[in-house]
Scaffold this motif. Structure first.
Motif, PDB file in Angstrom:
ATOM      1  N   ALA A  49      -1.283  -4.800   1.393  1.00  0.00           N
ATOM      2  CA  ALA A  49       0.158  -4.552   1.432  1.00  0.00           C
ATOM      3  C   ALA A  49       0.475  -3.259   2.174  1.00  0.00           C
ATOM      4  N   SER A  50      -0.306  -2.214   1.935  1.00  0.00           N
ATOM      5  CA  SER A  50      -0.062  -0.934   2.602  1.00  0.00           C
ATOM      6  C   SER A  50      -0.454  -0.989   4.077  1.00  0.00           C
ATOM      7  N   ALA A  51      -1.628  -1.522   4.364  1.00  0.00           N
ATOM      8  CA  ALA A  51      -2.104  -1.581   5.752  1.00  0.00           C
ATOM      9  C   ALA A  51      -1.213  -2.476   6.608  1.00  0.00           C
ATOM     10  N   ALA A  52      -0.809  -3.617   6.075  1.00  0.00           N
ATOM     11  CA  ALA A  52       0.067  -4.520   6.818  1.00  0.00           C
ATOM     12  C   ALA A  52       1.411  -3.860   7.087  1.00  0.00           C
ATOM     13  N   MET A  53       1.910  -3.116   6.103  1.00  0.00           N
ATOM     14  CA  MET A  53       3.196  -2.435   6.243  1.00  0.00           C
ATOM     15  C   MET A  53       3.184  -1.457   7.411  1.00  0.00           C
ATOM     16  N   VAL A  54       2.156  -0.610   7.482  1.00  0.00           N
ATOM     17  CA  VAL A  54       2.143   0.395   8.555  1.00  0.00           C
ATOM     18  C   VAL A  54       1.874  -0.250   9.911  1.00  0.00           C
ATOM     19  N   ASN A  55       1.078  -1.300   9.955  1.00  0.00           N
ATOM     20  CA  ASN A  55       0.857  -1.985  11.226  1.00  0.00           C
ATOM     21  C   ASN A  55       2.161  -2.548  11.780  1.00  0.00           C
ATOM     22  N   GLY A  56       2.925  -3.202  10.910  1.00  0.00           N
ATOM     23  CA  GLY A  56       4.201  -3.756  11.353  1.00  0.00           C
ATOM     24  C   GLY A  56       5.175  -2.674  11.786  1.00  0.00           C
ATOM     25  N   ALA A  57       5.155  -1.542  11.093  1.00  0.00           N
ATOM     26  CA  ALA A  57       6.046  -0.437  11.454  1.00  0.00           C
ATOM     27  C   ALA A  57       5.700   0.128  12.830  1.00  0.00           C
ATOM     28  N   ILE A  58       4.416   0.213  13.129  1.00  0.00           N
ATOM     29  CA  ILE A  58       4.000   0.711  14.443  1.00  0.00           C
ATOM     30  C   ILE A  58       4.479  -0.225  15.545  1.00  0.00           C
ATOM     31  N   HIS A  59       4.406  -1.525  15.318  1.00  0.00           N
ATOM     32  CA  HIS A  59       4.900  -2.486  16.305  1.00  0.00           C
ATOM     33  C   HIS A  59       6.378  -2.231  16.598  1.00  0.00           C
ATOM     34  N   SER A  60       7.172  -2.093  15.551  1.00  0.00           N
ATOM     35  CA  SER A  60       8.606  -1.879  15.736  1.00  0.00           C
ATOM     36  C   SER A  60       8.879  -0.540  16.426  1.00  0.00           C
ATOM     37  N   ALA A 104       6.933   1.171  18.516  1.00  0.00           N
ATOM     38  CA  ALA A 104       6.543   1.169  19.929  1.00  0.00           C
ATOM     39  C   ALA A 104       7.531   0.388  20.775  1.00  0.00           C
ATOM     40  N   GLN A 105       7.982  -0.739  20.285  1.00  0.00           N
ATOM     41  CA  GLN A 105       8.932  -1.543  21.049  1.00  0.00           C
ATOM     42  C   GLN A 105      10.247  -0.807  21.238  1.00  0.00           C
ATOM     43  N   ALA A 106      10.689  -0.089  20.203  1.00  0.00           N
ATOM     44  CA  ALA A 106      11.946   0.652  20.305  1.00  0.00           C
ATOM     45  C   ALA A 106      11.796   1.896  21.173  1.00  0.00           C
ATOM     46  N   ALA A 107      10.732   2.659  20.960  1.00  0.00           N
ATOM     47  CA  ALA A 107      10.537   3.894  21.720  1.00  0.00           C
ATOM     48  C   ALA A 107      10.356   3.611  23.207  1.00  0.00           C
ATOM     49  N   ALA A 108       9.691   2.508  23.532  1.00  0.00           N
ATOM     50  CA  ALA A 108       9.434   2.175  24.931  1.00  0.00           C
ATOM     51  C   ALA A 108      10.728   1.956  25.712  1.00  0.00           C
ATOM     52  N   GLY A 158      -2.716  -1.949  33.291  1.00  0.00           N
ATOM     53  CA  GLY A 158      -1.662  -2.906  33.611  1.00  0.00           C
ATOM     54  C   GLY A 158      -0.319  -2.235  33.789  1.00  0.00           C
ATOM     55  N   SER A 159       0.726  -3.049  33.816  1.00  0.00           N
ATOM     56  CA  SER A 159       2.086  -2.526  33.988  1.00  0.00           C
ATOM     57  C   SER A 159       2.934  -2.745  32.746  1.00  0.00           C
ATOM     58  N   ARG A 160       2.291  -3.157  31.656  1.00  0.00           N
ATOM     59  CA  ARG A 160       3.017  -3.460  30.430  1.00  0.00           C
ATOM     60  C   ARG A 160       3.649  -2.211  29.836  1.00  0.00           C
ATOM     61  N   ASN A 161       4.824  -2.402  29.244  1.00  0.00           N
ATOM     62  CA  ASN A 161       5.489  -1.319  28.523  1.00  0.00           C
ATOM     63  C   ASN A 161       6.215  -1.907  27.321  1.00  0.00           C
TER      64      ASN A 161
END
Length: 200
Positions: free
Chosen positions: A123-134, A136-140, A189-192
């Protein structure tokens, strides 16, 4: 290229470091080993690391921890382990690292399959992984064209199969070559703002 790899001596990190070292200048940082020591839970330690590395062309983080335990056993403090280390540690690496990136540079953070396909006691590990995804997508969205920010999200890797196979029953471990190539795609690559998933 000059590439800084935080966690470059871990199970995945040592393979990624070995690959990039073939044609690049690689600086490995870790909590207890590497060219430089860094505690990613401490912003001052992160700044000290960057002051020593100077400008770099790419920053890769393959570090950060979170508590694995049953949901009923996890305390508030247990959750803060992942929040301070894997989540805010990587957020701060990205936030502070931008000032040390050369034009065209990239930052690559690391998560894992738990963000999309959690298993018990995560529950804790999944929570922080999902938060990092969100994050990075927003900050980018706010990065200039000179910088890129991506996340590599791996499934269970072959070299960690024996240690975690009881948690990931029925999962097919991915080869270390595929794991390394995910980081290559992010750096070269060119991904952002992308979550580079390598689950099979």
């Amino acid at each position: 290229m000059k590439i800084l790899i935080i966690g470059g001596n871990g199970t995945i990190g040592k393979k990624v470091s070995s690959h990039f070292s073939q044609n690049n200048e690689v600086v490995v940082a870790g909590r207890n080993s590497g060219d430089l020591n860094v505690d990613i839970t401490d912003s001052k330690s992160i700044m000290g690391m960057f002051n020593k590395t100077g400008q770099v062309d790419a920053i890769i983080c393959i570090a950060g921890e979170a508590k694995w335990d049953s949901f009923e056993n996890l305390t508030e403090e247990d959750y803060y382990i992942g929040i301070k280390s894997k989540l805010m540690g990587q957020v701060n690496l990205a936030r502070l690292g931008l000032s040390y990136l050369n034009p065209g540079g990239s930052i690559t953070l690391s998560t894992g399959i738990l963000a999309d396909d959690p298993v018990v006691k995560t529950a804790s590990a999944a929570m922080v992984n999902g938060a990092i995804h969100s994050f990075a997508q927003a900050a980018a969205l706010e990065l200039s064209g000179n910088f890129r920010l991506n996340v590599v999200s791996l499934g269970l890797v072959q070299d960690a199969y024996e240690r975690y196979k009881n948690y990931f029953q029925g999962h097919n471990p991915i080869s270390m070559e595929k794991a390394v190539n995910a980081y290559v795609r992010s750096v070269h690559g060119s991904r952002n703002g992308e979550i580079i998933r390598m689950y099979q």
